[in-house]
Design a protein around this motif. Sequence first.
Motif, PDB file in Angstrom:
ATOM      1  N   ALA A 119      10.184  48.167  -3.056  1.00 15.11           N
ATOM      2  CA  ALA A 119      11.153  48.836  -2.455  1.00 15.11           C
ATOM      3  C   ALA A 119      11.776  47.621  -1.601  1.00 15.11           C
ATOM      4  N   ILE A 120      11.361  46.611  -1.411  1.00  6.36           N
ATOM      5  CA  ILE A 120      12.221  45.280  -0.707  1.00  6.36           C
ATOM      6  C   ILE A 120      13.203  44.744  -1.936  1.00  6.36           C
ATOM      7  N   LEU A 121      12.402  44.679  -3.084  1.00  7.26           N
ATOM      8  CA  LEU A 121      13.356  44.262  -4.222  1.00  7.26           C
ATOM      9  C   LEU A 121      14.323  45.246  -4.466  1.00  7.26           C
ATOM     10  N   LEU A 122      14.366  46.456  -4.570  1.00  3.06           N
ATOM     11  CA  LEU A 122      15.451  47.347  -4.756  1.00  3.06           C
ATOM     12  C   LEU A 122      16.329  47.197  -3.629  1.00  3.06           C
ATOM     13  N   LEU A 123      15.901  47.347  -2.336  1.00  5.05           N
ATOM     14  CA  LEU A 123      16.846  47.025  -1.190  1.00  5.05           C
ATOM     15  C   LEU A 123      17.892  45.652  -1.322  1.00  5.05           C
ATOM     16  N   ALA A 124      17.128  44.504  -1.929  1.00  4.78           N
ATOM     17  CA  ALA A 124      17.717  43.181  -1.908  1.00  4.78           C
ATOM     18  C   ALA A 124      18.843  43.290  -3.025  1.00  4.78           C
ATOM     19  N   LEU A 125      18.556  44.169  -4.137  1.00  4.00           N
ATOM     20  CA  LEU A 125      19.611  44.322  -5.062  1.00  4.00           C
ATOM     21  C   LEU A 125      20.723  45.317  -4.623  1.00  4.00           C
ATOM     22  N   ALA A 126      20.301  46.213  -3.959  1.00  2.49           N
ATOM     23  CA  ALA A 126      21.370  47.087  -3.279  1.00  2.49           C
ATOM     24  C   ALA A 126      22.442  46.185  -2.587  1.00  2.49           C
TER      25      ALA A 126
END
Length: 163
Positions: A119-126
Motif C-alpha cells: 500500500a505504501i508503494l502504491l501511494l508512492a507511485l500515486a
Amino acid sequence: MSRIERMRAGMHSVADSLGNMLVEAFHYLALFAIGVVTAWGGTLAFIGMLDKGHISIDDILLLFIYLELAAMVGIYFKTNHMPIRFMIYVAITALTRLLISDISHHHQPGWGVVMVSGAILLLALAILVVRFASARFPAVAAGGLPRARSREDASAERDDLAD
C-alpha cells in the motif's frame, strides 16, 4: 419593463454576493476550526508523550502526521486549493506508523507487513503519477486558458521538481 429587469438583475446580484460571502465565511471558519483542532491534538499528543516518560518512533510519526495536517491547512489558507499530494503523504506516514507499530509489538512479520508495504508503494507511485501529470498537463481554467498561478504555486512546483 427594462426597469423591472434591472431591479431583478440587481436583486440577483445582491443575492449572489451575499451567498458567496456566507460560503466564504463558513469556509474560513471551518479551516480555522480544523487548524485549531489539529494544533490542539498535536499538543495533547506531545504532552502525552512527555507524561509517558519516553518517546517511541510511533509517537514521532504521529507528530509528523499532525505536522502534515497543519501544513495542509496552511497551504489551503494561502492558495485556496489543496494539493492532493499532502493527503497522500499523510496516508504514507500513517501506514508507516502502522507498519512500525505492528512489527515492534508482534515481532514477527506476516502477510500484513507485505500488504501494508504494498500500500505504501502504491501511494508512492500515486505521488509520482500526480507530480508527473501536474507538470505535464497543467490545470486549465473554465475559459480554456491556463489558470493563473500564484508565487506560492510556482515556488512549490519548483521545489517539487528539485526533489
